[in-house]
Write an enzyme that holds these catalytic residues in place. Structure first.
Site, PDB file in Angstrom:
ATOM      1  N   GLY A  20      -4.524  -0.931  -0.910  1.00  0.00           N
ATOM      2  CA  GLY A  20      -3.195  -0.729  -1.743  1.00  0.00           C
ATOM      3  C   GLY A  20      -2.137   0.119  -1.218  1.00  0.00           C
ATOM      4  O   GLY A  20      -2.326   0.927  -0.141  1.00  0.00           O
ATOM      5  N   ARG A  44       3.276   4.790  -6.472  1.00  0.00           N
ATOM      6  CA  ARG A  44       3.716   5.878  -7.319  1.00  0.00           C
ATOM      7  C   ARG A  44       3.698   7.248  -6.587  1.00  0.00           C
ATOM      8  O   ARG A  44       4.269   8.137  -7.252  1.00  0.00           O
ATOM      9  CB  ARG A  44       2.853   6.009  -8.635  1.00  0.00           C
ATOM     10  CG  ARG A  44       2.752   4.893  -9.545  1.00  0.00           C
ATOM     11  CD  ARG A  44       1.805   4.983 -10.765  1.00  0.00           C
ATOM     12  NE  ARG A  44       0.669   4.249 -10.156  1.00  0.00           N
ATOM     13  CZ  ARG A  44      -0.569   4.161 -10.728  1.00  0.00           C
ATOM     14  NH1 ARG A  44      -0.636   4.869 -11.893  1.00  0.00           N
ATOM     15  NH2 ARG A  44      -1.400   3.325 -10.226  1.00  0.00           N
ATOM     16  N   GLN A  76      -7.423  -7.182   3.994  1.00  0.00           N
ATOM     17  CA  GLN A  76      -6.766  -8.026   2.959  1.00  0.00           C
ATOM     18  C   GLN A  76      -5.333  -8.136   2.782  1.00  0.00           C
ATOM     19  O   GLN A  76      -4.576  -7.160   3.064  1.00  0.00           O
ATOM     20  CB  GLN A  76      -7.286  -7.195   1.676  1.00  0.00           C
ATOM     21  CG  GLN A  76      -6.821  -7.915   0.180  1.00  0.00           C
ATOM     22  CD  GLN A  76      -6.529  -6.861  -1.044  1.00  0.00           C
ATOM     23  OE1 GLN A  76      -6.675  -5.621  -0.848  1.00  0.00           O
ATOM     24  NE2 GLN A  76      -6.183  -7.474  -2.102  1.00  0.00           N
ATOM     25  N   GLY A 119      -4.554  -7.169  -5.660  1.00  0.00           N
ATOM     26  CA  GLY A 119      -5.299  -6.216  -6.619  1.00  0.00           C
ATOM     27  C   GLY A 119      -6.705  -6.064  -6.066  1.00  0.00           C
ATOM     28  O   GLY A 119      -7.132  -6.467  -5.246  1.00  0.00           O
ATOM     29  N   ASP A 148      -8.844   5.969  -3.261  1.00  0.00           N
ATOM     30  CA  ASP A 148      -7.861   7.177  -4.019  1.00  0.00           C
ATOM     31  C   ASP A 148      -8.967   8.021  -4.862  1.00  0.00           C
ATOM     32  O   ASP A 148      -7.945   8.920  -5.555  1.00  0.00           O
ATOM     33  CB  ASP A 148      -6.611   6.735  -4.476  1.00  0.00           C
ATOM     34  CG  ASP A 148      -6.952   5.643  -5.636  1.00  0.00           C
ATOM     35  OD1 ASP A 148      -8.025   5.739  -6.107  1.00  0.00           O
ATOM     36  OD2 ASP A 148      -5.855   5.384  -6.296  1.00  0.00           O
ATOM     37  N   GLY A 194      -7.365   3.065 -16.566  1.00  0.00           N
ATOM     38  CA  GLY A 194      -7.982   2.021 -17.332  1.00  0.00           C
ATOM     39  C   GLY A 194      -8.799   2.332 -18.554  1.00  0.00           C
ATOM     40  O   GLY A 194      -9.684   3.363 -18.260  1.00  0.00           O
ATOM     41  N   ASN A 209     -11.948   4.630 -17.036  1.00  0.00           N
ATOM     42  CA  ASN A 209     -12.824   4.034 -15.771  1.00  0.00           C
ATOM     43  C   ASN A 209     -12.323   4.835 -14.754  1.00  0.00           C
ATOM     44  O   ASN A 209     -11.147   4.841 -14.137  1.00  0.00           O
ATOM     45  CB  ASN A 209     -12.398   2.510 -15.449  1.00  0.00           C
ATOM     46  CG  ASN A 209     -12.758   2.101 -14.207  1.00  0.00           C
ATOM     47  OD1 ASN A 209     -13.794   2.252 -13.876  1.00  0.00           O
ATOM     48  ND2 ASN A 209     -11.992   0.868 -13.811  1.00  0.00           N
ATOM     49  N   ASN A 264      -2.028  42.645  33.794  1.00  0.00           N
ATOM     50  CA  ASN A 264      -1.018  43.071  32.760  1.00  0.00           C
ATOM     51  C   ASN A 264       0.079  42.193  33.094  1.00  0.00           C
ATOM     52  O   ASN A 264       0.831  42.140  34.039  1.00  0.00           O
ATOM     53  CB  ASN A 264      -0.903  44.498  32.781  1.00  0.00           C
ATOM     54  CG  ASN A 264      -0.072  44.965  31.652  1.00  0.00           C
ATOM     55  OD1 ASN A 264      -0.645  45.157  30.701  1.00  0.00           O
ATOM     56  ND2 ASN A 264       1.343  45.100  31.647  1.00  0.00           N
TER      57      ASN A 264
HETATM   58  C1  UD1 Z   1      -7.715   1.546 -10.876  1.00  0.00           C
HETATM   59  C2  UD1 Z   1      -8.436   0.693 -12.176  1.00  0.00           C
HETATM   60  C3  UD1 Z   1      -8.383   1.467 -13.221  1.00  0.00           C
HETATM   61  C4  UD1 Z   1      -9.069   2.874 -13.040  1.00  0.00           C
HETATM   62  C5  UD1 Z   1      -8.322   3.503 -11.822  1.00  0.00           C
HETATM   63  C6  UD1 Z   1      -9.128   4.716 -11.353  1.00  0.00           C
HETATM   64  C7  UD1 Z   1      -8.036  -1.757 -11.639  1.00  0.00           C
HETATM   65  C8  UD1 Z   1      -7.310  -2.813 -11.805  1.00  0.00           C
HETATM   66  N1  UD1 Z   1      -7.705  -0.557 -12.193  1.00  0.00           N
HETATM   67  O1  UD1 Z   1      -6.398   1.491 -11.445  1.00  0.00           O
HETATM   68  O2  UD1 Z   1      -9.242   0.922 -14.275  1.00  0.00           O
HETATM   69  O3  UD1 Z   1      -8.940   3.695 -14.264  1.00  0.00           O
HETATM   70  O4  UD1 Z   1      -8.570   2.804 -10.734  1.00  0.00           O
HETATM   71  O5  UD1 Z   1      -8.403   5.722 -10.474  1.00  0.00           O
HETATM   72  O6  UD1 Z   1      -8.672  -1.884 -10.677  1.00  0.00           O
HETATM   73  N2  UD1 Z   1      -6.470  -1.592  -3.761  1.00  0.00           N
HETATM   74  C9  UD1 Z   1      -6.944  -2.566  -2.793  1.00  0.00           C
HETATM   75  N3  UD1 Z   1      -6.190  -3.765  -2.706  1.00  0.00           N
HETATM   76  C10 UD1 Z   1      -5.212  -3.973  -3.626  1.00  0.00           C
HETATM   77  C11 UD1 Z   1      -4.945  -3.222  -4.623  1.00  0.00           C
HETATM   78  C12 UD1 Z   1      -5.549  -1.914  -4.532  1.00  0.00           C
HETATM   79  O7  UD1 Z   1      -7.775  -2.329  -1.791  1.00  0.00           O
HETATM   80  O8  UD1 Z   1      -4.686  -5.187  -3.742  1.00  0.00           O
HETATM   81  C13 UD1 Z   1      -7.035  -0.360  -3.621  1.00  0.00           C
HETATM   82  C14 UD1 Z   1      -6.184   0.882  -3.560  1.00  0.00           C
HETATM   83  O9  UD1 Z   1      -5.543   1.108  -2.245  1.00  0.00           O
HETATM   84  C15 UD1 Z   1      -6.848   1.762  -4.155  1.00  0.00           C
HETATM   85  C16 UD1 Z   1      -7.705   1.383  -5.235  1.00  0.00           C
HETATM   86  O10 UD1 Z   1      -7.678   0.004  -4.907  1.00  0.00           O
HETATM   87  O11 UD1 Z   1      -7.352   2.751  -3.437  1.00  0.00           O
HETATM   88  C17 UD1 Z   1      -7.362   1.316  -6.627  1.00  0.00           C
HETATM   89  O12 UD1 Z   1      -6.218   0.546  -6.724  1.00  0.00           O
HETATM   90  P1  UD1 Z   1      -4.826   1.218  -7.638  1.00  0.00           P
HETATM   91  O13 UD1 Z   1      -3.812   0.244  -7.548  1.00  0.00           O
HETATM   92  O14 UD1 Z   1      -4.529   2.854  -7.318  1.00  0.00           O
HETATM   93  O15 UD1 Z   1      -5.595   1.170  -8.868  1.00  0.00           O
HETATM   94  P2  UD1 Z   1      -5.170   1.968 -10.355  1.00  0.00           P
HETATM   95  O16 UD1 Z   1      -3.952   1.387 -10.907  1.00  0.00           O
HETATM   96  O17 UD1 Z   1      -5.114   3.390 -10.017  1.00  0.00           O
HETATM   97 CA    CA Z   2      -5.510   4.501  -8.441  1.00  0.00          CA
END
Ligand code: UD1
Ligand code: CA
Length: 462
Positions: A20, A24, A82, A87, A113, A150, A181, A389
């Site tokens: 991702g 933010r 990916q 997502g 993260d 989540g 979550n 020195n």
């Molecule tokens: C996600 C969860 C949420 C949870 C939270 C906890 C989902 C939909 N939601 O939300 O329920 O409470 O983590 O921290 O999963 N990533 C990919 N490929 C993508 C998108 C994201 O590898 O296409 C990776 C990101 O790099 C990241 C992780 O997945 O390390 C989570 O993605 P992020 O967008 O941060 O999810 P949250 O909105 O935090």
């Molecule tokens: Ca996250």
């Protein structure tokens, strides 16, 4: 400790989601490469995953794949690309063939993260998943502020679904609980495989969510476990600068506590920042504010005074690093004195009892045992013998505009103040260089070299 927390018939792998963007954070740097105490977030997650699944850890990369991939490869993890990133559920779909090909029965999925998820926490979670014979298990938390995480929906204590904060509709889902979550899942591959193609992107984020697997699994009567870990703010994922600083502070405090308990004297501990790989022997002392990072190693009896920053530096027994010194990839021997206001750059080596005092800069330079450069000097690409020195204001002129050259000074030499030593140059043992000299030619041992214009005193015109 066994490498797999599961019994023999279970083959566990780990999958880290790190593709991702981290919108933010509002930063150009991929979020998983943002740092906690100068180490990328992803490295902490990788360490925990690799500890559990040494040869079976995959990382999904996408945004900033080259840079993120380097961090993964450096620690021996495997990569899955990916592209585009649609997502967390899509990331899982992309990774699936590699996981099945490896013959896994279960996969531990970790958000990249969520750096402070410790190996012990994960082991306890995996044990609980196994005990419940869960098809899909996840760690949940109950923080004071559920923020944008989540939301876990339960009926009579049983998990119904995980709904993303932005998709949460009180009319539909009821009053929200504070249970969220954590982004750590244990999936039984055989059970989850048939559900993957049912993931839809008809949500506010227009993404495929891994979290939708929970209600899909419940719907087909699989066993779903939400393993609650209570109010553990350090286990929360990092999405914003505020969350990054909060996690960094948790880690910082834990590391300081560990060193204090081990007998390291840390004064003003709230202003000291020590990286996770730094080693401090009991009896070493650090006064804040100070920063110690990377593979820094400080031996017993050594003292680091306030306002110093050390990275990948070794400090020997009884050495003193005085205030306002900056040390990087340097070696400071036993009982040496550094600073105040010293700068030791990569390749600076101080052998026992050597001094590099105020406003002295060293780069790729060895100061032999007991050699002293106490004030105002630049010593680059130099080898300086024991007991020599170096006078105030001495400069090794190591750079001719194109190339760097070496200066070699023997033992027991005396370099007068404000000497310019034009490299390449060799100065013999026991030699004296007159103050203010510009030395361009080699000087033999036990000589006196003066290279400056002679002083003339004449009568002043009236
Ligand atoms: C996600 C969860 C949420 C949870 C939270 C906890 C989902 C939909 N939601 O939300 O329920 O409470 O983590 O921290 O999963 N990533 C990919 N490929 C993508 C998108 C994201 O590898 O296409 C990776 C990101 O790099 C990241 C992780 O997945 O390390 C989570 O993605 P992020 O967008 O941060 O999810 P949250 O909105 O935090
Ligand atoms: Ca996250």
């Amino acid at each position: 400790m066994p490498s797999s927390p599961f019994p023999g018939q279970v083959s566990l792998g780990a999958l880290i989601l790190a593709a991702g963007k981290g919108t933010r954070m509002r930063s150009d740097r991929p979020k998983v490469l943002q740092t906690l105490l100068e180490e990328p977030l992803l490295r902490y997650v990788l360490d925990a995953a690799l500890a559990l699944c040494p040869d079976k850890t995959w990382t999904v990369v996408g945004h900033g794949a080259d840079l993120v991939g380097q961090t993964v490869a450096a620690r021996g993890g495997r990569l899955i690309l990916q592209e585009p990133q649609q997502g967390t559920g899509h990331a899982l779909q992309v990774a699936w063939p590699a996981l099945t090909k490896a013959g896994l029965t279960h996969v531990l999925v970790l958000n990249g993260d969520t750096p402070l998820m410790r190996e012990e926490t994960l082991r306890a979670f995996l044990a609980a998943s196994l005990a419940a014979d869960a098809d899909l298990a996840f760690i949940s938390l109950t923080p004071k502020d559920p923020a944008a995480y989540g939301r876990v929906i339960r009926t009579k204590g049983l998990v119904e679904a995980i709904v993303e904060a932005r998709d949460y509709d009180e009319a539909l889902h009821g009053p929200p609980s504070r249970e969220i979550n954590a982004g750590v899942y244990c999936l039984r591959l055989a059970s989850v495989a048939p559900l993957l193609s049912s993931l839809k992107d008809g949500n506010r984020g227009r993404e495929f969510y891994i979290t939708d697997l929970a209600h899909l699994a419940v719907f087909v009567k699989l066993t779903v476990l939400g393993h609650n870990h209570g109010d553990c703010p350090e286990l929360l994922g990092i999405n914003t600068p505020q969350e990054l600083i909060r996690s960094e502070e948790f880690l910082r405090e834990a590391i300081i506590r560990r060193h204090l308990e081990a007998g390291v004297l840390i004064r003003s501990p709230q202003t000291v920042r020590i990286g996770p790989d730094v080693e401090l022997e009991p009896g070493a002392s650090v006064t804040g504010p100070a920063e110690l990072y990377g593979r820094t190693f400080v031996r017993r009896g050594a003292r680091i005074s306030s306002h110093c920053r050390l990275t990948d530096t070794r400090v020997g027994e009884g050495a003193s690093v005085h205030s306002f010194s900056l040390l990087q990839e340097a070696e400071v021997g036993a009982n040496c004195v550094v600073g105040p206001y010293a700068r030791l750059r990569p390749g600076a080596i101080l052998e026992e009892e050597a001094h590099a005092g105020n406003f002295v800069e060293l780069k790729k330079t060895r100061l032999g045992r007991g050699a002293k450069a106490n004030h105002l000097a630049y010593l680059g690409d130099a080898d300086i013998g024991a007991g020599t020195n170096i006078g105030a204001g001495t400069i090794t002129c190591n750079y001719d505009g194109t190339d760097k050259h070496q200066t070699v000074i023997g033992r027991g030499a005396f370099i007068g103040s404000n000497a310019s030593l034009v490299a390449p140059l060799t100065i013999g043992d026991g030699t004296v260089i007159g103050a203010g000299s510009v030395i361009t030619e080699d000087v033999p041992a036990a000589a006196l070299a003066i290279a400056r214009s002679r002083q003339r005193n004449t009568a002043r015109k009236k």
